[in-house]
Design a protein around this motif. Structure first.
Motif, PDB file in Angstrom:
ATOM      1  N   LEU A 165       4.117  -1.166   4.244  1.00 16.72           N
ATOM      2  CA  LEU A 165       2.874  -1.825   3.866  1.00 16.72           C
ATOM      3  C   LEU A 165       2.537  -2.947   4.847  1.00 16.72           C
ATOM      4  N   ALA A 166       3.550  -3.688   5.288  1.00 20.39           N
ATOM      5  CA  ALA A 166       3.311  -4.753   6.259  1.00 20.39           C
ATOM      6  C   ALA A 166       2.764  -4.171   7.562  1.00 20.39           C
ATOM      7  N   PHE A 167       3.312  -3.040   7.987  1.00 21.68           N
ATOM      8  CA  PHE A 167       2.853  -2.399   9.227  1.00 21.68           C
ATOM      9  C   PHE A 167       1.404  -1.934   9.113  1.00 21.68           C
ATOM     10  N   TYR A 168       1.111  -1.145   8.106  1.00 27.23           N
ATOM     11  CA  TYR A 168      -0.247  -0.597   7.980  1.00 27.23           C
ATOM     12  C   TYR A 168      -1.266  -1.693   7.658  1.00 27.23           C
ATOM     13  N   GLY A 169      -0.814  -2.744   6.997  1.00 29.09           N
ATOM     14  CA  GLY A 169      -1.708  -3.862   6.758  1.00 29.09           C
ATOM     15  C   GLY A 169      -2.125  -4.534   8.061  1.00 29.09           C
ATOM     16  N   LYS A 170      -1.166  -4.692   8.975  1.00 25.17           N
ATOM     17  CA  LYS A 170      -1.473  -5.310  10.265  1.00 25.17           C
ATOM     18  C   LYS A 170      -2.357  -4.409  11.124  1.00 25.17           C
ATOM     19  N   VAL A 171      -2.086  -3.102  11.087  1.00 32.79           N
ATOM     20  CA  VAL A 171      -2.809  -2.187  11.976  1.00 32.79           C
ATOM     21  C   VAL A 171      -4.203  -1.864  11.446  1.00 32.79           C
ATOM     22  N   PHE A 172      -4.313  -1.563  10.136  1.00 32.38           N
ATOM     23  CA  PHE A 172      -5.577  -1.089   9.575  1.00 32.38           C
ATOM     24  C   PHE A 172      -6.186  -2.006   8.515  1.00 32.38           C
ATOM     25  N   GLY A 173      -5.500  -3.085   8.187  1.00 36.97           N
ATOM     26  CA  GLY A 173      -6.032  -3.997   7.175  1.00 36.97           C
ATOM     27  C   GLY A 173      -5.910  -3.474   5.752  1.00 36.97           C
ATOM     28  N   TRP A 174      -4.971  -2.553   5.500  1.00 36.66           N
ATOM     29  CA  TRP A 174      -4.826  -1.993   4.162  1.00 36.66           C
ATOM     30  C   TRP A 174      -4.239  -3.013   3.187  1.00 36.66           C
ATOM     31  N   ASP A 175      -4.689  -2.921   1.949  1.00 35.80           N
ATOM     32  CA  ASP A 175      -4.119  -3.687   0.841  1.00 35.80           C
ATOM     33  C   ASP A 175      -3.426  -2.719  -0.110  1.00 35.80           C
ATOM     34  N   ALA A 176      -2.660  -3.257  -1.042  1.00 28.91           N
ATOM     35  CA  ALA A 176      -1.980  -2.400  -2.016  1.00 28.91           C
ATOM     36  C   ALA A 176      -1.814  -3.129  -3.336  1.00 28.91           C
ATOM     37  N   ARG A 177      -1.773  -2.337  -4.395  1.00 31.34           N
ATOM     38  CA  ARG A 177      -1.449  -2.868  -5.720  1.00 31.34           C
ATOM     39  C   ARG A 177      -0.573  -1.856  -6.429  1.00 31.34           C
ATOM     40  N   ASP A 178       0.221  -2.339  -7.364  1.00 28.97           N
ATOM     41  CA  ASP A 178       1.096  -1.441  -8.105  1.00 28.97           C
ATOM     42  C   ASP A 178       0.273  -0.590  -9.067  1.00 28.97           C
ATOM     43  N   SER A 179       0.601   0.679  -9.151  1.00 33.39           N
ATOM     44  CA  SER A 179      -0.165   1.602  -9.995  1.00 33.39           C
ATOM     45  C   SER A 179       0.128   1.442 -11.480  1.00 33.39           C
ATOM     46  N   GLY A 180       1.289   0.877 -11.790  1.00 33.57           N
ATOM     47  CA  GLY A 180       1.679   0.759 -13.185  1.00 33.57           C
ATOM     48  C   GLY A 180       2.290   2.023 -13.764  1.00 33.57           C
ATOM     49  N   LEU A 181       2.541   3.038 -12.913  1.00 34.55           N
ATOM     50  CA  LEU A 181       3.170   4.252 -13.413  1.00 34.55           C
ATOM     51  C   LEU A 181       4.571   3.930 -13.915  1.00 34.55           C
ATOM     52  N   PRO A 182       4.937   4.425 -15.095  1.00 33.63           N
ATOM     53  CA  PRO A 182       6.260   4.103 -15.650  1.00 33.63           C
ATOM     54  C   PRO A 182       7.383   4.775 -14.864  1.00 33.63           C
ATOM     55  N   GLY A 183       8.465   4.056 -14.680  1.00 36.84           N
ATOM     56  CA  GLY A 183       9.662   4.632 -14.091  1.00 36.84           C
ATOM     57  C   GLY A 183       9.684   4.713 -12.580  1.00 36.84           C
ATOM     58  N   MET A 184       8.638   4.235 -11.906  1.00 31.73           N
ATOM     59  CA  MET A 184       8.644   4.292 -10.450  1.00 31.73           C
ATOM     60  C   MET A 184       7.677   3.263  -9.885  1.00 31.73           C
ATOM     61  N   LYS A 185       7.943   2.867  -8.658  1.00 28.92           N
ATOM     62  CA  LYS A 185       7.042   1.952  -7.967  1.00 28.92           C
ATOM     63  C   LYS A 185       6.130   2.778  -7.075  1.00 28.92           C
ATOM     64  N   TYR A 186       4.891   2.927  -7.513  1.00 28.81           N
ATOM     65  CA  TYR A 186       3.904   3.687  -6.748  1.00 28.81           C
ATOM     66  C   TYR A 186       2.778   2.740  -6.394  1.00 28.81           C
TER      67      TYR A 186
END
Length: 258
Positions: free
Chosen positions: A22-43
């Motif tokens: 996420l740090a890489f793609y944020g620097k290159v393309f300006g992407w952001d991210a948020r947790d999906s809230g799916l149970p049992g996994m970090k998506y």
């Protein structure tokens, strides 16, 4: 053949280190991210300019073989995932992950075309759960989808029959073979070609749109990416380059030279 051609609707990175990726793609393309809230996994849900474009998860969350490098998968829309998975198998492809539900999100299956290039079939659970899409060639979003196929002609026949894609321009690249641009609902969406001998296996490669190719290449190098293909011009006045991210996932970028 499908009455309405089915487009790509989502893109997903499975990697060894989601924080670093996420740090890489944020620097290159300006992407952001948020947790999906799916149970049992970090998506993580990825977005550019507040429009979601895909997801990111780790090998640990899906139990993948970590001997394989990180990879991107494209999701193609489906009216009936079970039926389309059966059609893939009947056409000589493989179903890697049988159709299953993501509660409240939709139904999916991980499949591969007859030569082994993988993708995902996806149907949203409801209209308001369909992934948002940006206009074509929007900065920071994936605007070109390229198949390095086991056999270019056979691959086009497969995807055309499965999803209703049609032929657009055809380019003869001499010793590199034929590059077939395909259209989805009348709009050029990507290209297909028989893979080079040194490409280990058939694969899909996704190009992120940038507004300045040289600046984006510099950002990718500075952030630890490895350039595989030197920046060069393609028809239409655009320039492309291909990279491995620091964890080893292959991606590409396309944009003008300013």
């Amino acid at each position: 053949m499908a009455t309405n051609a089915k487009p790509f609707v989502w893109y997903e990175l499975t990697t060894t280190d989601t924080s670093a990726a996420l740090a890489f793609y944020g620097k290159v393309f300006g992407w952001d991210a948020r947790d999906s809230g799916l149970p049992g996994m970090k998506y993580l849900l990825l977005s550019a300019a507040s429009v979601e474009l895909g997801g990111m998860l780790s090998f640990a969350d899906v139990g993948c073989d970590t001997a394989i490098p990180p990879f991107w998968l494209g999701y193609i829309g489906s009216d009936d995932v079970d039926k389309d998975a059966a059609r893939v198998k009947a056409a000589g492809g493989k179903v890697h992950s049988e159709p299953a539900d993501i509660p409240g999100i939709g139904r999916f299956a991980v499949v591969a075309d007859p030569h082994g290039a993988s993708f995902v079939l996806f149907r949203g659970a409801a209209t308001d759960h369909e992934p948002a899409t940006a206009p074509p060639y929007t900065n920071g979003h994936i605007g070109w989808r390229e198949l390095h196929a086991g056999n270019g002609e056979e691959a086009f026949a497969f995807y055309s029959e499965m999803f209703g894609w049609t032929k657009a321009e055809t380019m003869d690249m001499g010793p590199l073979g034929i590059y077939q641009i395909y259209a989805i609902n009348g709009e050029s969406a990507g290209g297909m070609m028989t893979k080079m001998a040194d490409t280990p296996a058939p694969m899909w490669l996704y190009y992120v749109c940038v507004d300045d190719i040289d600046a984006a290449v510099t950002r990718a190098k500075d952030a630890g990416g490895k350039q595989l293909l030197e920046t060069h011009e393609v028809p239409g006045g655009m320039w492309i380059s291909q990279f491995l991210d620091p964890q080893g996932a292959m991606f590409a970028m396309v944009g003008p030279r300013r």
